[in-house]
Motif scaffolding. Structure first.
Motif, PDB file in Angstrom:
ATOM      1  N   VAL A 309       0.857  -1.199   0.000  1.00 35.06           N
ATOM      2  CA  VAL A 309       0.000   0.000   0.000  1.00 35.06           C
ATOM      3  C   VAL A 309       0.886   1.241   0.000  1.00 35.06           C
ATOM      4  N   GLY A 310       0.322   2.334  -0.540  1.00 36.97           N
ATOM      5  CA  GLY A 310       1.068   3.593  -0.571  1.00 36.97           C
ATOM      6  C   GLY A 310       2.140   3.605  -1.646  1.00 36.97           C
ATOM      7  N   PHE A 311       1.955   2.784  -2.680  1.00 39.99           N
ATOM      8  CA  PHE A 311       2.875   2.842  -3.827  1.00 39.99           C
ATOM      9  C   PHE A 311       2.727   4.223  -4.467  1.00 39.99           C
ATOM     10  N   PRO A 312       3.805   4.832  -5.024  1.00 37.04           N
ATOM     11  CA  PRO A 312       3.691   6.163  -5.625  1.00 37.04           C
ATOM     12  C   PRO A 312       2.468   6.279  -6.545  1.00 37.04           C
ATOM     13  N   GLU A 313       1.746   7.375  -6.392  1.00 36.21           N
ATOM     14  CA  GLU A 313       0.546   7.711  -7.198  1.00 36.21           C
ATOM     15  C   GLU A 313      -0.697   6.968  -6.745  1.00 36.21           C
ATOM     16  N   GLU A 314      -0.643   6.124  -5.720  1.00 37.93           N
ATOM     17  CA  GLU A 314      -1.849   5.391  -5.303  1.00 37.93           C
ATOM     18  C   GLU A 314      -2.883   6.378  -4.742  1.00 37.93           C
ATOM     19  N   SER A 315      -4.030   6.454  -5.404  1.00 40.77           N
ATOM     20  CA  SER A 315      -5.106   7.360  -4.961  1.00 40.77           C
ATOM     21  C   SER A 315      -6.059   6.585  -4.047  1.00 40.77           C
ATOM     22  N   ASP A 316      -7.028   7.309  -3.477  1.00 43.23           N
ATOM     23  CA  ASP A 316      -8.042   6.635  -2.660  1.00 43.23           C
ATOM     24  C   ASP A 316      -8.784   5.588  -3.494  1.00 43.23           C
ATOM     25  N   ALA A 317      -9.050   5.937  -4.768  1.00 45.72           N
ATOM     26  CA  ALA A 317      -9.793   5.000  -5.629  1.00 45.72           C
ATOM     27  C   ALA A 317      -8.949   3.757  -5.920  1.00 45.72           C
ATOM     28  N   ASP A 318      -7.642   3.955  -6.124  1.00 47.97           N
ATOM     29  CA  ASP A 318      -6.752   2.798  -6.341  1.00 47.97           C
ATOM     30  C   ASP A 318      -6.766   1.899  -5.107  1.00 47.97           C
ATOM     31  N   PHE A 319      -6.699   2.524  -3.936  1.00 47.83           N
ATOM     32  CA  PHE A 319      -6.675   1.743  -2.708  1.00 47.83           C
ATOM     33  C   PHE A 319      -7.995   0.998  -2.522  1.00 47.83           C
ATOM     34  N   GLN A 320      -9.099   1.679  -2.855  1.00 46.38           N
ATOM     35  CA  GLN A 320     -10.408   1.029  -2.749  1.00 46.38           C
ATOM     36  C   GLN A 320     -10.452  -0.227  -3.635  1.00 46.38           C
ATOM     37  N   ALA A 321      -9.820  -0.126  -4.815  1.00 45.77           N
ATOM     38  CA  ALA A 321      -9.802  -1.289  -5.731  1.00 45.77           C
ATOM     39  C   ALA A 321      -9.070  -2.465  -5.072  1.00 45.77           C
ATOM     40  N   THR A 322      -8.053  -2.162  -4.261  1.00 50.15           N
ATOM     41  CA  THR A 322      -7.339  -3.228  -3.537  1.00 50.15           C
ATOM     42  C   THR A 322      -8.268  -3.865  -2.506  1.00 50.15           C
ATOM     43  N   LEU A 323      -8.995  -3.010  -1.762  1.00 54.95           N
ATOM     44  CA  LEU A 323      -9.932  -3.555  -0.765  1.00 54.95           C
ATOM     45  C   LEU A 323     -10.981  -4.426  -1.448  1.00 54.95           C
ATOM     46  N   ASP A 324     -11.455  -3.978  -2.618  1.00 54.77           N
ATOM     47  CA  ASP A 324     -12.479  -4.749  -3.347  1.00 54.77           C
ATOM     48  C   ASP A 324     -11.941  -6.114  -3.764  1.00 54.77           C
ATOM     49  N   LEU A 325     -10.692  -6.106  -4.219  1.00 52.41           N
ATOM     50  CA  LEU A 325     -10.106  -7.381  -4.660  1.00 52.41           C
ATOM     51  C   LEU A 325      -9.967  -8.338  -3.471  1.00 52.41           C
ATOM     52  N   VAL A 326      -9.520  -7.805  -2.344  1.00 50.79           N
ATOM     53  CA  VAL A 326      -9.368  -8.652  -1.141  1.00 50.79           C
ATOM     54  C   VAL A 326     -10.720  -9.249  -0.757  1.00 50.79           C
ATOM     55  N   ASP A 327     -11.741  -8.410  -0.820  1.00 44.47           N
ATOM     56  CA  ASP A 327     -13.087  -8.848  -0.491  1.00 44.47           C
ATOM     57  C   ASP A 327     -13.540  -9.980  -1.405  1.00 44.47           C
ATOM     58  N   GLU A 328     -13.188  -9.858  -2.662  1.00 43.33           N
ATOM     59  CA  GLU A 328     -13.621 -10.865  -3.620  1.00 43.33           C
ATOM     60  C   GLU A 328     -12.843 -12.179  -3.454  1.00 43.33           C
ATOM     61  N   VAL A 329     -11.530 -12.079  -3.235  1.00 41.33           N
ATOM     62  CA  VAL A 329     -10.733 -13.318  -3.181  1.00 41.33           C
ATOM     63  C   VAL A 329     -10.976 -14.099  -1.894  1.00 41.33           C
ATOM     64  N   GLN A 330     -11.112 -13.391  -0.751  1.00 42.91           N
ATOM     65  CA  GLN A 330     -11.215 -14.064   0.554  1.00 42.91           C
ATOM     66  C   GLN A 330      -9.939 -14.873   0.832  1.00 42.91           C
ATOM     67  N   TYR A 331      -8.900 -14.157   1.223  1.00 42.54           N
ATOM     68  CA  TYR A 331      -7.615 -14.813   1.505  1.00 42.54           C
ATOM     69  C   TYR A 331      -7.626 -15.498   2.870  1.00 42.54           C
ATOM     70  N   GLY A 332      -7.019 -16.676   2.907  1.00 43.28           N
ATOM     71  CA  GLY A 332      -6.835 -17.372   4.177  1.00 43.28           C
ATOM     72  C   GLY A 332      -5.665 -16.774   4.951  1.00 43.28           C
ATOM     73  N   TYR A 333      -4.718 -16.241   4.203  1.00 46.40           N
ATOM     74  CA  TYR A 333      -3.581 -15.510   4.778  1.00 46.40           C
ATOM     75  C   TYR A 333      -3.242 -14.410   3.795  1.00 46.40           C
ATOM     76  N   ALA A 334      -2.701 -13.281   4.272  1.00 47.78           N
ATOM     77  CA  ALA A 334      -2.155 -12.300   3.334  1.00 47.78           C
ATOM     78  C   ALA A 334      -1.188 -11.405   4.077  1.00 47.78           C
ATOM     79  N   TYR A 335      -0.177 -10.998   3.384  1.00 47.99           N
ATOM     80  CA  TYR A 335       0.878 -10.170   3.977  1.00 47.99           C
ATOM     81  C   TYR A 335       0.839  -8.821   3.299  1.00 47.99           C
ATOM     82  N   SER A 336       0.732  -7.754   4.108  1.00 40.34           N
ATOM     83  CA  SER A 336       0.647  -6.431   3.495  1.00 40.34           C
ATOM     84  C   SER A 336       1.740  -5.535   4.053  1.00 40.34           C
ATOM     85  N   PHE A 337       2.302  -4.751   3.162  1.00 38.71           N
ATOM     86  CA  PHE A 337       3.452  -3.921   3.517  1.00 38.71           C
ATOM     87  C   PHE A 337       3.212  -2.497   3.038  1.00 38.71           C
TER      88      PHE A 337
END
Ligand code: SAM
Ligand code: SF4
Length: 439
Positions: A309-337
């Motif tokens: 998260v917080g990669f250069p140029e990441e907007s609120d909408a870009d970040f929301q797209a990440t949350l949406d993807l996580v919601d869709e995949v349903q990870y059993g584990y995930a590592y975020s940096f």
């Protein structure tokens, strides 16, 4: 007979470093070293470092500073830095911290015995080459000592993908696969020493293309060969890139009995704009479709991933797209940096996201991941899983192991040996582990 010298190795970072540390200890074993758990009685201290995020390198420098007193008390103590910080910083480490005697990159550690001898002669030793020779071939056969039931086995190293944030292609070099026959021999040897589960390692493990008897072999081909090794019960692999999930590997997840239903498949972001700027060469959509195909082959597979998260140029909408993807995949584990600027990588030159914004996004993402992780772990209650028992638990009579989905499972009053693989009915789900009873 002279007393063995003592070696203390501290390992940072990924599982490949864990494997490398084992191999370095074995290489120095030939020089009369045995491992010790404390730096205080060591004759040599080796820090096997990671350079993936900024703080890791800083931690190494502060750790080195702490050895000043020890070195003053014991002038014969040798201090070495190995791994990716060694590769990236090279000579700079000795300049910044003169107590360092030895600096060795991840591709040169087969030369450690000669380097150690050089330090004993009072010289400094530095080797951060990318040598032509195969380090695994140059390393001696692994000693026959008994081992625990799980082991890592490096099959591929380096990366040619050049994601815009990542130092791996610079510190570990170009992608190289080990020949299949040598990997199979190493696996057989591990099994003879008590190993029942092997995790195949590579920075880009599913890009594996090592020489086989009939030309290059894919990772799936290698897994099928390992599937034939008697006494080996479980195979895992990590870390994979979405673009290298070949059809045969997806199919193997449905058909290969020893391949475990767990897949670590980093996506990094759910925003196509950011993925493009990261040079990931996949989209959020192509990643989701890939997971659909993997789940069609193995419906119960537990997915895991990495996010930045917080990669250069990441907007609120870009970040929301990440949350949406996580919601869709349903990870059993995930590592975020949180994105960490790595000098020399393309993204380092770009305008950075406000660190406070990045912190807040990281917390939101981690909360979402934890929620899904917990939900999936809780859904195991009432199910029967297979547990490979790894060690006694903290309570009397308790044993701890891992299920096929990599969940830690505790069993009370379990009359099972370390290394036993048994069916367990899950009875409850705790903060980070499951509990159950033998079936
Ligand atoms: N090869 C794997 C892949 O393609 O996803 C990942 C290997 S990398 C050693 C492990 C993880 O570290 C990455 O998946 C990424 O999430 C994280 N990482 C790498 N560089 C980073 C950086 N500059 N800042 C923050 N996280 C980073
Ligand atoms: Fe780094 Fe993985 Fe990208 Fe290679 S594929 S550059 S190791 S993040």
């Amino acid at each position: 007979m002279s007393e063995p010298k003592k070696l203390f190795i501290k390992t940072y970072g990924c599982q490949m470093n864990v494997y490398d540390s084992e191999r370095m200890a074995e290489a120095l074993g030939g020089q009369g070293y045995v491992e010790t758990k404390s730096p205080d009685d060591a004759d040599m201290i080796l820090l096997n470092t990671c350079h993936i995020r900024e703080k890791a390198a800083e931690k190494v420098y502060s750790e080195l500073g702490r050895f000043k007193g020890l070195k003053a008390e014991k002038p014969d103590l040798k201090i070495g830095v190995a791994g990716c910080v060694a590769q990236a910083e090279g000579q700079e480490i000795m300049r910044r911290q003169p107590l360092v005697d030895l600096v060795v990159g991840p591709q040169s550690y087969h030369r450690l015995p000669e380097m150690e001898a050089k330090t004993r002669a009072g010289e400094k030793a530095l080797d951060t080459d990318f040598p032509e020779e195969d380090k695994f071939e140059k390393l001696k056969n692994r000693p026959k000592a008994k081992r625990g039931p799980t082991a890592f086995l490096t099959v591929q190293e380096g990366c040619d993908k050049f994601c815009a944030f990542c130092v791996v292609p610079y510190t570990r070099g170009a992608e190289v696969s080990r020949p299949a026959d040598r990997i199979i021999r190493e696996a057989q040897d591990l099994v003879e020493r008590g190993v029942r589960e092997i995790t195949l390692l590579g920075q880009n493990v599913n890009a594996y293309h090592g020489a086989g008897p009939n030309g290059d072999m894919t990772l799936a081909g290698l897994i099928w060969e390992l599937n034939k090794v008697d006494g080996l019960e479980r195979i895992r692999f990590t870390t994979s890139h979405p673009n290298d999930m070949t059809d045969d590997l997806i199919e193997a997840h449905g058909t290969c009995d020893k391949l475990m239903p767990y897949l670590h498949l980093p996506v990094q972001s759910g925003s196509d704009h950011i993925l493009k700027r990261m040079n990931r060469s996949h989209t959020a959509e192509s990643y989701l479709r890939l997971i659909e195909r993997i789940r069609a082959a193995r419906p119960d597979i537990l997915m895991s991933g990495d996010f930045i998260v917080g990669f250069p140029e990441e907007s609120d909408a870009d970040f929301q797209a990440t949350l949406d993807l996580v919601d869709e995949v349903q990870y059993g584990y995930a590592y975020s940096f949180k994105y960490s600027t790595r000098p020399g990588t393309p993204a380092a030159e770009r305008p950075q996201v406000d660190p406070q914004v990045a912190d807040e996004r990281l917390q939101r993402l981690q909360a979402l991941i934890t929620r899904d992780q917990r939900k999936i772990q809780d859904s195991m209650v009432g199910r029967n899983v297979h547990v490979l028992f790894e060690k006694p638990g903290r309570q009397q009579g308790q044993m701890v192991g891992k299920s096929e989905y990599l969940h830690a499972v505790h069993v009370a009053d379990a009359d099972v040996a370390v290394g036993a693989l048994r069916e367990v009915r899950i009875t409850s789900s705790g903060a980070n582990s499951l509990a159950g009873e033998l079936v």
